[in-house]
Design a protein around this motif. Structure first.
Motif, PDB file in Angstrom:
ATOM      1  N   VAL A 291      -2.552   5.517   4.354  1.00 29.78           N
ATOM      2  CA  VAL A 291      -2.866   5.744   2.940  1.00 29.78           C
ATOM      3  C   VAL A 291      -1.600   6.039   2.144  1.00 29.78           C
ATOM      4  O   VAL A 291      -1.419   5.532   1.018  1.00 29.78           O
ATOM      5  CB  VAL A 291      -3.876   6.902   2.817  1.00 29.78           C
ATOM      6  CG1 VAL A 291      -4.021   7.336   1.355  1.00 29.78           C
ATOM      7  CG2 VAL A 291      -5.233   6.481   3.364  1.00 29.78           C
ATOM      8  N   ASP A 292      -0.710   6.844   2.709  1.00 27.98           N
ATOM      9  CA  ASP A 292       0.522   7.188   1.991  1.00 27.98           C
ATOM     10  C   ASP A 292       1.435   5.975   1.834  1.00 27.98           C
ATOM     11  O   ASP A 292       2.140   5.844   0.829  1.00 27.98           O
ATOM     12  CB  ASP A 292       1.265   8.311   2.726  1.00 27.98           C
ATOM     13  CG  ASP A 292       0.510   9.635   2.657  1.00 27.98           C
ATOM     14  OD1 ASP A 292      -0.363   9.762   1.773  1.00 27.98           O
ATOM     15  OD2 ASP A 292       0.782  10.528   3.487  1.00 27.98           O
ATOM     16  N   ALA A 293       1.410   5.094   2.828  1.00 33.53           N
ATOM     17  CA  ALA A 293       2.255   3.902   2.755  1.00 33.53           C
ATOM     18  C   ALA A 293       1.634   2.819   1.886  1.00 33.53           C
ATOM     19  O   ALA A 293       2.349   1.947   1.379  1.00 33.53           O
ATOM     20  CB  ALA A 293       2.515   3.353   4.159  1.00 33.53           C
ATOM     21  N   HIS A 294       0.302   2.857   1.715  1.00 28.57           N
ATOM     22  CA  HIS A 294      -0.389   1.821   0.930  1.00 28.57           C
ATOM     23  C   HIS A 294      -1.376   2.500  -0.024  1.00 28.57           C
ATOM     24  O   HIS A 294      -2.602   2.348   0.104  1.00 28.57           O
ATOM     25  CB  HIS A 294      -1.133   0.848   1.850  1.00 28.57           C
ATOM     26  CG  HIS A 294      -0.265   0.234   2.902  1.00 28.57           C
ATOM     27  ND1 HIS A 294      -0.019   0.850   4.109  1.00 28.57           N
ATOM     28  CD2 HIS A 294       0.430  -0.937   2.918  1.00 28.57           C
ATOM     29  CE1 HIS A 294       0.782   0.082   4.842  1.00 28.57           C
ATOM     30  NE2 HIS A 294       1.072  -1.001   4.140  1.00 28.57           N
ATOM     31  N   PRO A 295      -0.858   3.263  -0.991  1.00 26.94           N
ATOM     32  CA  PRO A 295      -1.753   4.009  -1.900  1.00 26.94           C
ATOM     33  C   PRO A 295      -2.679   3.118  -2.709  1.00 26.94           C
ATOM     34  O   PRO A 295      -3.748   3.553  -3.123  1.00 26.94           O
ATOM     35  CB  PRO A 295      -0.784   4.785  -2.797  1.00 26.94           C
ATOM     36  CG  PRO A 295       0.503   4.007  -2.726  1.00 26.94           C
ATOM     37  CD  PRO A 295       0.556   3.452  -1.341  1.00 26.94           C
ATOM     38  N   ARG A 296      -2.280   1.881  -2.946  1.00 24.89           N
ATOM     39  CA  ARG A 296      -3.122   0.955  -3.705  1.00 24.89           C
ATOM     40  C   ARG A 296      -3.580  -0.222  -2.843  1.00 24.89           C
ATOM     41  O   ARG A 296      -4.037  -1.235  -3.372  1.00 24.89           O
ATOM     42  CB  ARG A 296      -2.362   0.443  -4.941  1.00 24.89           C
ATOM     43  CG  ARG A 296      -2.080   1.533  -5.968  1.00 24.89           C
ATOM     44  CD  ARG A 296      -1.339   0.974  -7.176  1.00 24.89           C
ATOM     45  NE  ARG A 296      -1.127   1.991  -8.187  1.00 24.89           N
ATOM     46  CZ  ARG A 296      -0.168   2.898  -8.154  1.00 24.89           C
ATOM     47  NH1 ARG A 296       0.695   2.915  -7.145  1.00 24.89           N
ATOM     48  NH2 ARG A 296      -0.058   3.797  -9.123  1.00 24.89           N
TER      49      ARG A 296
END
Length: 456
Positions: free
Chosen positions: A146-151
């Motif tokens: 999630v932190d690496a791919h917030p969107r």
């Protein structure tokens, strides 16, 4: 290609070991996109294989690094692209916990590619009556993605409950419940300060809701017997061949309800609770000595109906006996060797099924290969091909025949046992109904108390 072949072999092996595998909530697992399946861990390799073989989409397994020391498992780990985690207790056996950073990164990368991963946060397979404390690995993987791919595509974290009727017994039953998926991106937004420990607590709570957990082994017997009685509802067992799929979720929900009721009753009516528990346990032991279940106690005792049952089952068993005999004759050498090796190697209850599956595949392939070669040698290549085609089919028929014949014999034995002792049966039926009446009365009181507390 390798993945499909290996999964097919495992599906066949699980079909051979388990009589029935029930799956509920399969629709909670997304058909595509990143998914992290988080499950309890009670049956070693079997846990991961159950998940992998019950889903159509490819699944990445996670295992402890020390399994690579087994040459056969090492080859499978490479072929299936399994992610290895290094446990601190395995440091003396070549594990390096510092490499877990890479393992978490590898899992996050698989999720970024839209993959599906299964992980077991208890960290070790066990036969405890309750879940062991969860480690933060699953939560760290989810948050790393999630932190690496917030969107990026939403990550679905699916809590999974695995259940086994008697995991050390051949032809027992297994089941799994896929719970409602969590949107980890949404969880992160709702918990801006939440870390891996907070998410782990949320995951553990959800898996507790999908599993039955007890404070001690003694409670397993009491709650199991009480649930079995309530599920019978004074009805006899279903006709052979018409048994409904096991509703594992309903059983878990019932046990949770019984546990909540026990806690409520124990606050001010301890003596009543202890008396009821002793009645349930004592009744269960009576049935165990007779070798029957609560449902079989309510078996219809009409002689014409029993005669029709015997005629029908004899007809079915006679029709299937030639193929079943052929299957058992050809499988017996490999089965005997597999059983001997498994019994020698299995020390814990959660080893039997895993050893049976992983050792049974190469042993059966070896024996069947030698048998096919022998037929080709003494007969002809065409007959060897026909013989080879008959082996898996006849083997499957032999297993199903064994199950049906065993069930028919058990049903007939139960009928004769109860018919010879009608007075004893009446006493047991009256005792069962008395316990059921008390359980239902207490359930009504408990529900009324809950309603009253909710209103106030």
């Amino acid at each position: 290609m390798i993945y499909r072949l290996v999964r097919a072999l495992w599906r066949a092996a699980l079909f051979a070991f388990f009589r029935r595998i029930g799956v509920q909530g399969r629709g909670n697992v997304p058909a595509r996109g990143p998914a992290l399946l988080v499950a309890n861990h009670t049956n070693a390799f079997i846990d991961g294989l159950l998940v992998l073989t019950r889903l159509e989409r490819p699944v990445t397994l996670t295992v402890k690094s020390t399994l690579r020391r087994n040459p056969m498992l090492a080859a499978l780990i490479r072929a299936m692209h399994v992610v290895e985690f290094h446990r601190s207790q395995d440091v003396g056996e070549g594990a390096d916990p510092a490499k877990n950073v890479d393992a978490v990164g590898a899992c996050a990368a698989r999720l970024a590619d839209g993959g599906c991963i299964v992980i077991f946060p208890e960290g070790v397979s066990h036969s405890d009556p309750a879940l062991r404390p969860f480690r933060t690995g699953a939560a760290r993987i989810a948050l790393a993605y999630v932190d690496a791919h917030p969107r990026g595509p939403a990550l679905a974290l699916v809590p999974t409950g695995l259940h086994f009727e008697a995991k050390e017994r051949f032809r027992s039953s297994a089941g799994m419940i896929f719970g409602e998926a969590m949107d980890v991106h949404a969880w992160r937004r709702d918990h801006p300060g939440g870390d891996a420990h907070a998410l782990t607590e949320e995951i553990e709570a959800r898996i507790r809701g999908l599993t039955a957990n007890y404070d001690a082994e003694r409670e397993m017997e009491i709650f199991g017997r009480a649930a079995e009685l309530l599920e019978t509802a004074d009805d006899g067992p279903p006709p052979l061949g018409q048994e409904p799929a096991a509703d594992v979720a309903a059983r878990v929900s019932l046990i949770h309800r019984l546990q909540a009721g026990r806690q409520w009753l124990g606050h001010g009516r301890r003596a009543e609770l202890e008396a009821l528990e002793e009645r349930v346990r004592g009744f269960g032991r009576k049935l165990h000595r007779l070798g029957i279940t609560a449902a079989e106690l309510f078996l219809p005792m009409e002689v014409p109906r029993a005669a029709f049952f015997v005629f029908r089952e004899m007809e079915l068993l006679a029709a299937g006996s030639p193929i079943a005999a052929w299957g058992w004759m050809n499988a017996l050498p490999a089965y005997a060797v597999t059983k001997a090796v498994v019994m020698k190697m299995s020390k814990d209850r959660d080893h039997f099924a895993s050893n049976s599956v992983f050792l049974g595949i190469p042993i059966f392939l070896l024996f069947w290969g030698m048998q096919i070669a022998l037929v080709a040698l003494v007969a002809s290549p065409l007959r060897a091909v026909l013989y080879a085609l008959s082996l898996p089919y006849a083997g499957a028929v032999a297993l199903l025949y064994r199950d049906r014949a065993g069930s028919a014999w058990r049903r007939a034995r139960t009928f004769l046992l109860l018919a010879r002792r009608p007075g004893h049966r009446r006493k047991l039926v009256d005792e069962a109904r008395s316990i059921l009446a008390d359980l239902r009365r207490l359930a009504a009181e408990f529900e009324a108390a809950e309603t009253s507390n909710a209103v106030s």
